[in-house]
Each structure stands twice: as structure tokens, then as C-alpha cells.
Scaffold this motif. Structure first.
Motif, PDB file in Angstrom:
ATOM      1  N   SER A  55     -15.378 -34.478  44.999  1.00 49.62           N
ATOM      2  CA  SER A  55     -15.477 -36.213  45.605  1.00 49.62           C
ATOM      3  C   SER A  55     -15.604 -37.157  44.525  1.00 49.62           C
ATOM      4  N   THR A 216     -31.497 -38.078  44.770  1.00 48.25           N
ATOM      5  CA  THR A 216     -31.865 -37.563  46.039  1.00 48.25           C
ATOM      6  C   THR A 216     -33.790 -38.290  45.312  1.00 48.25           C
ATOM      7  N   ARG A 240     -26.577 -40.212  48.419  1.00 43.43           N
ATOM      8  CA  ARG A 240     -27.427 -39.076  47.408  1.00 43.43           C
ATOM      9  C   ARG A 240     -26.025 -38.650  46.152  1.00 43.43           C
ATOM     10  N   PRO A 243     -26.471 -33.953  40.008  1.00 47.87           N
ATOM     11  CA  PRO A 243     -25.239 -33.058  39.489  1.00 47.87           C
ATOM     12  C   PRO A 243     -24.442 -32.016  40.341  1.00 47.87           C
ATOM     13  N   THR A 244     -25.046 -32.542  41.006  1.00 49.11           N
ATOM     14  CA  THR A 244     -24.611 -31.156  41.990  1.00 49.11           C
ATOM     15  C   THR A 244     -23.888 -31.605  43.523  1.00 49.11           C
ATOM     16  N   GLY A 245     -24.680 -32.617  43.891  1.00 45.84           N
ATOM     17  CA  GLY A 245     -24.561 -33.814  45.285  1.00 45.84           C
ATOM     18  C   GLY A 245     -23.328 -34.133  45.452  1.00 45.84           C
ATOM     19  N   GLY A 246     -22.514 -34.220  44.522  1.00 44.91           N
ATOM     20  CA  GLY A 246     -20.684 -34.592  45.205  1.00 44.91           C
ATOM     21  C   GLY A 246     -20.182 -35.700  44.370  1.00 44.91           C
TER      22      GLY A 246
END
Lengths: 246, 214
Positions: A55, A216, A240, A243-246
Motif C-alpha cells: 500500500s 512507530t 504508522r 520499513p514493513t508497516g505498509g
């Protein structure tokens, strides 16, 4: 065609915002006006059938009809961001669906309703859509962007933000550099703290609607500090990024 | 002919011991996704309730809840924002254990989980039974951190993780399926990662509340 059906957009422009951030402008055959703060899902498909999705927040305002701009930070070892940064050129096609998301959006509201935007790094992207919408639609809402970045080379949209602030007395741009500031910098040079947030709020004529987006740690800290300053939970919306949060 | 991105290939090994649902990628991190500030919850006032279509609603204090039988569970979890995390290590109370404390009314078929801070999400009751769901109290051997939903969150690993309500305060048993916070905003009423039910339009065409897959 529903806005959640996949469609194939064409890359019409690529700009390099910072050494690790590029903006991809895509022309869409089935463009739908978005609300500032929404995102698109992007899907990559390999010849062997493997697919993966991410996303990405929309950076462009809804006034930019027929196309969307997605600003993408290159993540270390990033499967999708790596492909976009290295493998995509103007004229290429990408599969997308959207706009998506109904919560982290700015509905503008009453002309006098103030807006406090707090960004960390690439968390500025959905907030930029709000600022561009505000500018292009001529919305008078007083606004502050408090933008936390590590080093001068990481300031996404710097020239545009500075121009926007210079042209509009109702918009204030506050930058804070957490690691390295430019030579001669007299502004903030540390992480967002209570005093900095109180100063940001003080630029506004009343209690603001707040949108906080970034890693975060920053979001947790800022949301808690805003609560402590007496802003109600309903006035604090968070997203938030990591690197991998969306 | 399917659309192919030329030159694109998987960067990480796929398959192996674990399987990723469609559209997901594996992460080693534990990302945090929340719509607003993290609620501050005082354990002295904390409570967990089972209410709605039950003969006698029950309420546990923090100490009472922690005295319930607990077990370890190590699920793979899948977030609608595309990350999956394999073999997460939790400890908590099975929903089967909790439901032993109430007499359900026969018409109870759906659940609305409600949380400190006002979050809600809906699930079929059948999806919470038979070892499928827990109230997680510990993560990786430590009390569950507030940003991950501590002191207690619902964990329903077979559905997208927004169904696993953070800061859970209780479950309301209901006869009809009522959308919660994200569902009202257009997300799936069920959220099966293997069927990629991310948004309402991804639900089966017949996905009216009475025919959701259980």
C-alpha cells in the motif's frame, strides 16, 4: 468498474525527491477522486505467477485529475520499493487499485478549523496530499506541518513546502533535524518533544485536528504528548510507517 | 493474459515450511498499525466482560483474569497491510475457557469485540471456538506491550489481524452481524487472508451477514 478493481496505470513521470525517495506519477484509465490521506494498493506480478502487494499513500491532491502520484521510499532489501526504484521507467505499466482508506483522511471541515500535521520521514506523504489539496482547493484552514527528518538530504518535497509556506501566511512549516542540521541552521535540532508540539499548536488559532504519520516510535510519542496537552483522542489520527508497516 | 511486470521476481524464497497467503510478504519485525493514540489503561480498573446474548454476563478483574488457565500458542499472523509474521510466541487465555463461564442464548451467532479507546470489530462466534482464538497477555515471554494492544488483546490468527482487537475490553454476543470500526470504513466483514478478503467488495457476493463462511 469499482474503485477496488485492479487497473493498469502508466508511469508518466518519475522524480527523485531524495537519494532514497522517488515519486511515480501514474496516469489511470479509471481515475476516481480520492480524499487526501488515502492510499492505493500496488501489485507486482512475476512471470512465474508470484505476486506481492504493497500500500502506498497518495501524494497528489484530488484536484490533479486523471493521475496519482505515489512517493516511495527505497527500503533496504525492499522487494517492491527496490523494483520500483531500479526497474521502472516512464512509459512502464503498473497494476493498482484504489483509492482506499476512510479514516486517515482530512475532510477539511469548517474554514476556520485548524490542522496540525506531524510527519516523520516518508510519513509526510499522505500529509502532503492534505496540504496540496488545501492549496489547490483554496481552503483557508490554518495549518502547521512539523516535519522531523534525520538529515538535510532527507527532506522530501522541501522546495515545494518552503514555497507554500512563503506564499501563505496561514501555513507554517517547521522542520526539525534529528541527526544532522544544515550549516547555520537556527531551528529545531532534536526529536519532537512536548515543547516543540506546544509551539506548533501555538501557531494555530484554536485546538487543531491532528494527523500524525511516521515511524512507530515517533507516532507513539507524538500521539501521547498531544493527549497530554489536552487534545481529545478523537482529534488525533495516526498512521504508522516503517520499513514493513505498509 | 495476466499482467506481468517485466524483470520482477520474488526477492525472498517462497514456500518452505510456511506458506504466505496471496499478496502477503514475510516480515521479521512486528509492525504497529493503529488509527489513533495508544490508550492508557490502569490495571487496577481493567476489566474484561462477556455480555449481550448470555444468560448471566460475566466480568473479570485483571487479577481474576490472570488466574484463569493460560496456555502458549504460536500462530502465524497476517495483517491486511500485507505483512505476515511466522511463529509468533504468545501466552494467554483460550476463548473456549472464557466461554465456559457463560450460558449462551441459542440465538447468539456473532460477536462484537470492543476495546479501550473505542475500537470495535466483528466476528462469527464459530470463529472464536475450538482453539481458534485467545486473549493474548504475553508476547515473546513478556507482558504484551501497549502499542501491540497490551495489557490484553484478542488474537484470532486465521483472520486478518485487524480482527484481533487490541486493548480488548470485552465481547458482546449478538444475533446479527454488525460491522465494527474498520468494517464500517469498507473493510471485509470476515477477513480471510487465504481468500484475500481485505475490503467489503472482496467478500463473497452472497456475503450478507447470515451466509458468511464459518
Amino acid at each position: 468498474m469499482s474503485r477496488l478493481d485492479w487497473q493498469i496505470g502508466t508511469v508518466v513521470a518519475i522524480t527523485t525527491d531524495t537519494p532514497r525517495v522517488k515519486t511515480f506519477t501514474l496516469s489511470l484509465p479509471h481515475w476516481t477522486a480520492h480524499r487526501a490521506g488515502q492510499h492505493y494498493d500496488l501489485r507486482l506480478s512475476a512471470a512465474d505467477g508470484y505476486q506481492t502487494e504493497r500500500s502506498y499513500s497518495i501524494a497528489s491532491p484530488p484536484e490533479q485529475t486523471g493521475e496519482i502520484a505515489l512517493t516511495v521510499e527505497l527500503i533496504a532489501d525492499g522487494e517492491v520499493s527496490g523494483y520500483l526504484h531500479e526497474g521502472v521507467a516512464v512509459g512502464d505499466q503498473l497494476e493498482l487499485r484504489g483509492p482506499i482508506g476512510g479514516y486517515f483522511v482530512w475532510p477539511a471541515g469548517a474554514p476556520a478549523a485548524p490542522l496540525l500535521l506531524v510527519a516523520g520521514g516518508s510519513g509526510v506523504v499522505p500529509l502532503m496530499a492534505m496540504l496540496r489539496h488545501r492549496q489547490r482547493a483554496g481552503l483557508p484552514n490554518p495549518a502547521v506541518l512539523l516535519f522531523s527528518i534525520r538529515t538535510p538530504e532527507e527532506v522530501i518535497y522541501q522546495q515545494e513546502l518552503e514555497d507554500m509556506a512563503a506564499a501563505d501566511p496561514a501555513f507554517t512549516l517547521l522542520l526539525t533535524y534529528t541527526r544532522q542540521a544544515p550549516a547555520g541552521w537556527a531551528g529545531y535540532h532534536h526529536r519532537v518533544d512536548a515543547a516543540m508540539l506546544a509551539e506548533a499548536v501555538a501557531y494555530l488559532p484554536g485546538a487543531p485536528q491532528c494527523y500524525v504519520c511516521g515511524p512507530t516510535g515517533l507516532v507513539e510519542n507524538v500521539a501521547t504528548l498531544l493527549q497530554t496537552q489536552g487534545l481529545p483522542d478523537e482529534a488525533i489520527r495516526t498512521e504508522r510507517f516503517g520499513p514493513t508497516g505498509g | 493474459m495476466p499482467f506481468i511486470n517485466k524483470g520482477f521476481h520474488a526477492k525472498r524464497p517462497t514456500g518452505g515450511a510456511h506458506k504466505l497467503p496471496p499478496g502477503q510478504y514475510e516480515t521479521q519485525d512486528f509492525p504497529v498499525l493503529t488509527a489513533g493514540p495508544t490508550p492508557r489503561i490502569n490495571l487496577a480498573n481493567w476489566e474484561f466482560r462477556l455480555e449481550g446474548l448470555v444468560e448471566n454476563p460475566v466480568k473479570w478483574s485483571w487479577n481474576e483474569f490472570n488466574a484463569l488457565p493460560q496456555q502458549s500458542f504460536n500462530p502465524d499472523i497476517h495483517c491486511v497491510t500485507k505483512w505476515s509474521k511466522f511463529d509468533t510466541k504468545w501466552r494467554g487465555v483460550s476463548l473456549d475457557t472464557l466461554l465456559e463461564h457463560v450460558q449462551l442464548k441459542p440465538e447468539a451467532e456473532f460477536v462484537l469485540a470492543f476495546s479501550y479507546g473505542g475500537y470495535t470489530t466483528n466476528l462469527p462466534l464459530a470463529d472464536l471456538r475450538n482453539g481458534q482464538a485467545f486473549i493474548g497477555l504475553q508476547y515473546e515471554g513478556k507482558p504484551l506491550a501497549p502499542e501491540h494492544g497490551g495489557p490484553a488483546r484478542l488474537v484470532v490468527p486465521h483472520l486478518y489481524f485487524w480482527k484481533s482487537a487490541k486493548w480488548v475490553q470485552g465481547l458482546r454476543l449478538m444475533e446479527v452481524n454488525k460491522p465494527g470500526f474498520w468494517e464500517e470504513a469498507g473493510y471485509s466483514m470476515y477477513g480471510d487472508p487465504w481468500k484475500e478478503q481485505r475490503y467489503g467488495s472482496d467478500d463473497d457476493d452472497e456475503a450478507d451477514p447470515s451466509s458468511l463462511r464459518r
